[in-house]
Motif scaffolding. Sequence first.
Motif, PDB file in Angstrom:
ATOM      1  N   LYS A  49       0.821  -1.196   0.000  1.00 19.76           N
ATOM      2  CA  LYS A  49       0.000   0.000   0.000  1.00 19.76           C
ATOM      3  C   LYS A  49       0.858   1.251   0.000  1.00 19.76           C
ATOM      4  O   LYS A  49       0.505   2.275  -0.577  1.00 19.76           O
ATOM      5  CB  LYS A  49      -0.938   0.009   1.213  1.00 19.76           C
ATOM      6  CG  LYS A  49      -1.998  -1.056   1.186  1.00 19.76           C
ATOM      7  CD  LYS A  49      -3.161  -0.657   0.319  1.00 19.76           C
ATOM      8  CE  LYS A  49      -4.053   0.346   1.027  1.00 19.76           C
ATOM      9  NZ  LYS A  49      -5.202   0.742   0.223  1.00 19.76           N
ATOM     10  N   CYS A  50       2.017   1.216   0.686  1.00 21.14           N
ATOM     11  CA  CYS A  50       2.890   2.367   0.756  1.00 21.14           C
ATOM     12  C   CYS A  50       3.528   2.670  -0.588  1.00 21.14           C
ATOM     13  O   CYS A  50       3.926   3.799  -0.846  1.00 21.14           O
ATOM     14  CB  CYS A  50       3.974   2.148   1.807  1.00 21.14           C
ATOM     15  SG  CYS A  50       3.357   2.202   3.494  1.00 21.14           S
ATOM     16  N   ILE A  54      -0.640   8.231  -3.569  1.00 20.40           N
ATOM     17  CA  ILE A  54      -1.781   8.626  -2.748  1.00 20.40           C
ATOM     18  C   ILE A  54      -2.611   9.638  -3.511  1.00 20.40           C
ATOM     19  O   ILE A  54      -2.069  10.597  -4.060  1.00 20.40           O
ATOM     20  CB  ILE A  54      -1.308   9.218  -1.406  1.00 20.40           C
ATOM     21  CG1 ILE A  54      -0.442   8.193  -0.669  1.00 20.40           C
ATOM     22  CG2 ILE A  54      -2.495   9.623  -0.545  1.00 20.40           C
ATOM     23  CD1 ILE A  54       0.336   8.777   0.486  1.00 20.40           C
ATOM     24  N   THR A 166      -2.943  14.313  -6.049  1.00 21.45           N
ATOM     25  CA  THR A 166      -2.142  13.094  -6.018  1.00 21.45           C
ATOM     26  C   THR A 166      -0.767  13.478  -5.494  1.00 21.45           C
ATOM     27  O   THR A 166      -0.305  14.595  -5.728  1.00 21.45           O
ATOM     28  CB  THR A 166      -1.983  12.454  -7.417  1.00 21.45           C
ATOM     29  OG1 THR A 166      -1.404  13.426  -8.310  1.00 21.45           O
ATOM     30  CG2 THR A 166      -3.310  12.003  -7.985  1.00 21.45           C
ATOM     31  N   ARG A 177       5.620   5.348   4.695  1.00 15.79           N
ATOM     32  CA  ARG A 177       4.253   5.795   4.933  1.00 15.79           C
ATOM     33  C   ARG A 177       4.246   7.210   5.502  1.00 15.79           C
ATOM     34  O   ARG A 177       4.905   7.492   6.487  1.00 15.79           O
ATOM     35  CB  ARG A 177       3.559   4.857   5.919  1.00 15.79           C
ATOM     36  CG  ARG A 177       2.095   5.231   6.167  1.00 15.79           C
ATOM     37  CD  ARG A 177       1.465   4.259   7.149  1.00 15.79           C
ATOM     38  NE  ARG A 177       0.108   4.644   7.423  1.00 15.79           N
ATOM     39  CZ  ARG A 177      -0.921   4.332   6.669  1.00 15.79           C
ATOM     40  NH1 ARG A 177      -0.713   3.643   5.584  1.00 15.79           N
ATOM     41  NH2 ARG A 177      -2.138   4.713   6.969  1.00 15.79           N
ATOM     42  N   LEU A 181      -1.190  10.207   7.021  1.00 21.51           N
ATOM     43  CA  LEU A 181      -2.163   9.381   6.319  1.00 21.51           C
ATOM     44  C   LEU A 181      -2.979   8.579   7.320  1.00 21.51           C
ATOM     45  O   LEU A 181      -2.420   7.912   8.182  1.00 21.51           O
ATOM     46  CB  LEU A 181      -1.455   8.427   5.355  1.00 21.51           C
ATOM     47  CG  LEU A 181      -2.345   7.684   4.358  1.00 21.51           C
ATOM     48  CD1 LEU A 181      -2.983   8.669   3.389  1.00 21.51           C
ATOM     49  CD2 LEU A 181      -1.549   6.651   3.591  1.00 21.51           C
ATOM     50  N   ASP A 185      -6.755   3.329   6.386  1.00 22.52           N
ATOM     51  CA  ASP A 185      -6.453   2.938   5.022  1.00 22.52           C
ATOM     52  C   ASP A 185      -6.232   1.431   4.931  1.00 22.52           C
ATOM     53  O   ASP A 185      -6.532   0.803   3.922  1.00 22.52           O
ATOM     54  CB  ASP A 185      -5.180   3.666   4.568  1.00 22.52           C
ATOM     55  CG  ASP A 185      -5.280   4.157   3.133  1.00 22.52           C
ATOM     56  OD1 ASP A 185      -6.403   4.480   2.722  1.00 22.52           O
ATOM     57  OD2 ASP A 185      -4.240   4.217   2.465  1.00 22.52           O
TER      58      ASP A 185
END
Length: 207
Positions: A49-50, A54, A166, A177, A181, A185
């Motif tokens: 995910k990292c 984003i 973005t 990360r 955030l 998530d």
Amino acid sequence: MSSFLSITQQLVLMIKLSYQRLNHFYQYISLKHQLIGLSTVMLSIITLKCDAQIKGNGCDFGGRIAIQYLGKATYYGNVSDVVEVYSTSSAVPINKGNGRSYDCGAINDYDEFQVWNSSIKPYGGFITVPASHDIRRNPSSRQHECVVASSRYATPDGEGTIVGYTYRDPNKCASTRPDNLPLDDHFSFLVVITGVISLPVIRKKLI
């Protein structure tokens, strides 16, 4: 009809056999190994995910964009004026260039420019920094579409317009990360994995 029943029975049998094998597997490995496996899978998911860029919507207020949505509330008590509320602590600075190239800790929004690089032989020279426009603005936005605050119904710390954004291009940024955030998530992934790992242990205790 009999052919359909036969196929259905085969499917049911396959499901039962798969469940029995999975149950035997869980009984074979120890709880310690199950927890180690869970930790490994969780870490892998977070790492993947990292790596992703984003993106989403946020509240642009004076050089920063708050990215954590808290809900809707009235604008200073005016029931006919409802705004979106974003967390002040989730604000990410905007890099507008001014000699700074791509910043992984900011949302970048600047045109192409040149900077002097003295390491270019023999006497130095200019290098071109490509443009990066990571903010999508709506031309018809009103002045106070959103506010930023410590909580949904707290007194606003600022106000602005809703924009798309973005940042953290994985081709330019390390897999780290961001501090601001939201943790939720990963929450849905962790709940599913924890449930799968824990179910046999809970079932064994109940029997």
